[in-house]
Design an enzyme around this catalytic site. Sequence first.
Site, PDB file in Angstrom:
ATOM      1  N   HIS A  61      42.707 -39.442 -20.546  1.00 46.03           N
ATOM      2  CA  HIS A  61      43.061 -40.847 -20.807  1.00 46.03           C
ATOM      3  C   HIS A  61      43.732 -41.474 -19.597  1.00 46.03           C
ATOM      4  CE1 HIS A  61      42.179 -40.587 -25.158  1.00 46.03           C
ATOM      5  NE2 HIS A  61      42.385 -39.306 -24.918  1.00 46.03           N
ATOM      6  N   LYS A 100      61.745 -33.017   8.095  1.00 48.57           N
ATOM      7  CA  LYS A 100      63.064 -32.360   8.043  1.00 48.57           C
ATOM      8  C   LYS A 100      63.975 -32.893   9.149  1.00 48.57           C
ATOM      9  CE  LYS A 100      61.440 -27.958   6.159  1.00 48.57           C
ATOM     10  NZ  LYS A 100      61.211 -26.554   6.434  1.00 48.57           N
ATOM     11  N   GLU A 130      49.492 -26.771   1.460  1.00 47.17           N
ATOM     12  CA  GLU A 130      50.286 -26.329   2.615  1.00 47.17           C
ATOM     13  C   GLU A 130      49.505 -25.356   3.487  1.00 47.17           C
ATOM     14  OE1 GLU A 130      54.186 -24.655   1.831  1.00 47.17           O
ATOM     15  OE2 GLU A 130      55.154 -26.515   2.379  1.00 47.17           O
TER      16      GLU A 130
HETATM   17  O1  PA5 Z   1      55.411 -21.809   1.228  1.00 47.40           O
HETATM   18  C1  PA5 Z   1      56.237 -22.151   2.046  1.00 47.40           C
HETATM   19  O2  PA5 Z   1      56.284 -21.638   3.156  1.00 47.40           O
HETATM   20  C2  PA5 Z   1      57.268 -23.212   1.729  1.00 47.40           C
HETATM   21  O3  PA5 Z   1      56.945 -23.936   0.592  1.00 47.40           O
HETATM   22  C3  PA5 Z   1      58.617 -22.557   1.511  1.00 47.40           C
HETATM   23  O4  PA5 Z   1      58.518 -21.637   0.465  1.00 47.40           O
HETATM   24  C4  PA5 Z   1      59.712 -23.568   1.189  1.00 47.40           C
HETATM   25  O5  PA5 Z   1      59.804 -24.503   2.218  1.00 47.40           O
HETATM   26  C5  PA5 Z   1      61.059 -22.879   1.000  1.00 47.40           C
HETATM   27  O6  PA5 Z   1      61.344 -22.134   2.131  1.00 47.40           O
HETATM   28  P1  PA5 Z   1      62.412 -20.976   2.085  1.00 47.40           P
HETATM   29  O7  PA5 Z   1      61.911 -19.913   1.173  1.00 47.40           O
HETATM   30  O8  PA5 Z   1      62.521 -20.505   3.498  1.00 47.40           O
HETATM   31  O9  PA5 Z   1      63.689 -21.562   1.577  1.00 47.40           O
END
Ligand code: PA5
Length: 427
Positions: A302, A417, A276
């Site tokens: 494996h 989303k 990410e």
């Molecule tokens: O690291 C990130 O920004 C994302 O993985 C968020 O943690 C995830 O989308 C959850 O978001 P939130 O904490 O706003 O619910």
Amino acid sequence: MKKLALEDQGFTHSNHIGPAEPTPEEQTILEAQLRQLAAWKASGNNAFFGLPFVKGEMKKALTWAKRIRKRAKQLVVFGIGGSSLGAEMLLDVLGKGDFPVMLNDNVDPETLAHNLEGIDWRETFLLVVSKSGGTAETLSQLLTTLPAMEKQLGRKGLRKQMAAITENPDGALGLIAHDLKIPIIVHPHVGGRFSVLSVVGLLPGAVAGANIKQLLKGAAAMAQRCMEPELADNPAMQMSLAQHRMAQKSRNISVQMAYGDRLCKIPQWYAQLWAESLGKQTENGEARGLTPVAARGVTDQHSQLQLYAEGPADKQFTFLHHDGLGSQGMTIPPRYSEIPAVKPLSGRTTGQLFEAEFKGTRDALIHSNAPVRTFHLQPGNAYALGELIILLETETAITGALMKIDPFDQPGVEDSKVRARQYLAEM
Ligand code: PA5
């Protein structure tokens, strides 16, 4: 407390990386990053790199952990991605302790129904974690659970058995908490995937009995090392430079393989941090990123090893080794030792077999000229885990700077989303 041991087996100095010295452009970026780290450290809980140096997050976590352990016999957590993976890692690596903590990071209806069925909320505390407060999965977990909680506890009772961690009081979670008069624990100003050393990870960890003081102590010690001005003394700078060069030279698959089941959540946490943060476009629209792969030794020998051994030379390897596992395990009795496949096992322990397979796999990859590094740590060692966490986070941030992308945003997840919301509206 034993420290994290790092073996660099061609990771930062192989022929895949090119000259050890940074180019003038890389040097300028690394120097700017050193200044950035100092600024982050000074900004306390406004930056991931400041978290090991502030006491506030730890105090919040310890105060709430004490309260929760007093009021309940188990903790249920709702949250996803960065609001869950760090806590999952802490619980697995540092041990689940004497107080059950159940993390729910998905909305698979079967799993959720199974996890929540028959819960006695009078003896259970619910922690809802969402930085934005608007995440569909977390909100739906909360909203579907509230009726059962209200039925058992009433509105007043609910307030004692629940808290929310969120940054945004005007987000949906903040508004719901406000309406129900549920306490809000403030989420610090750090991105979810960089938040494990904040109350987000520390609180579930502390409830389970993890030594979060040692975790932060180890993280602070490693953060200090990551601020060393000389490249040779600075593990994060060296590794980030190596990562950047490997990405340029198409060694752009980053395999993290854990030898030790209690270390297996580290590659999963790291996969999110890495993917990410680094998989995105530059300002000029060029696609960048190193693909993370989580692997489990010995099982994936494996399954994946054939590809690693003879497939394209596009991978680099990080091993996580459970130190000391080799001296554990049951002895394999010297039965049937006349059978050739049994002979090498006779009289050895399962730990020795595990250790030999780890070394064999690692050495074979080193021999094939792949870039390899190994982190040795013992599960339960909070200090060493703290060191590893801040090192990997800092490496991610600096690699992002070298790759000329912003490691702290995630614009690419928005489209899915929007589409999911459209499907929901049509249902
Ligand atoms: O690291 C990130 O920004 C994302 O993985 C968020 O943690 C995830 O989308 C959850 O978001 P939130 O904490 O706003 O619910």
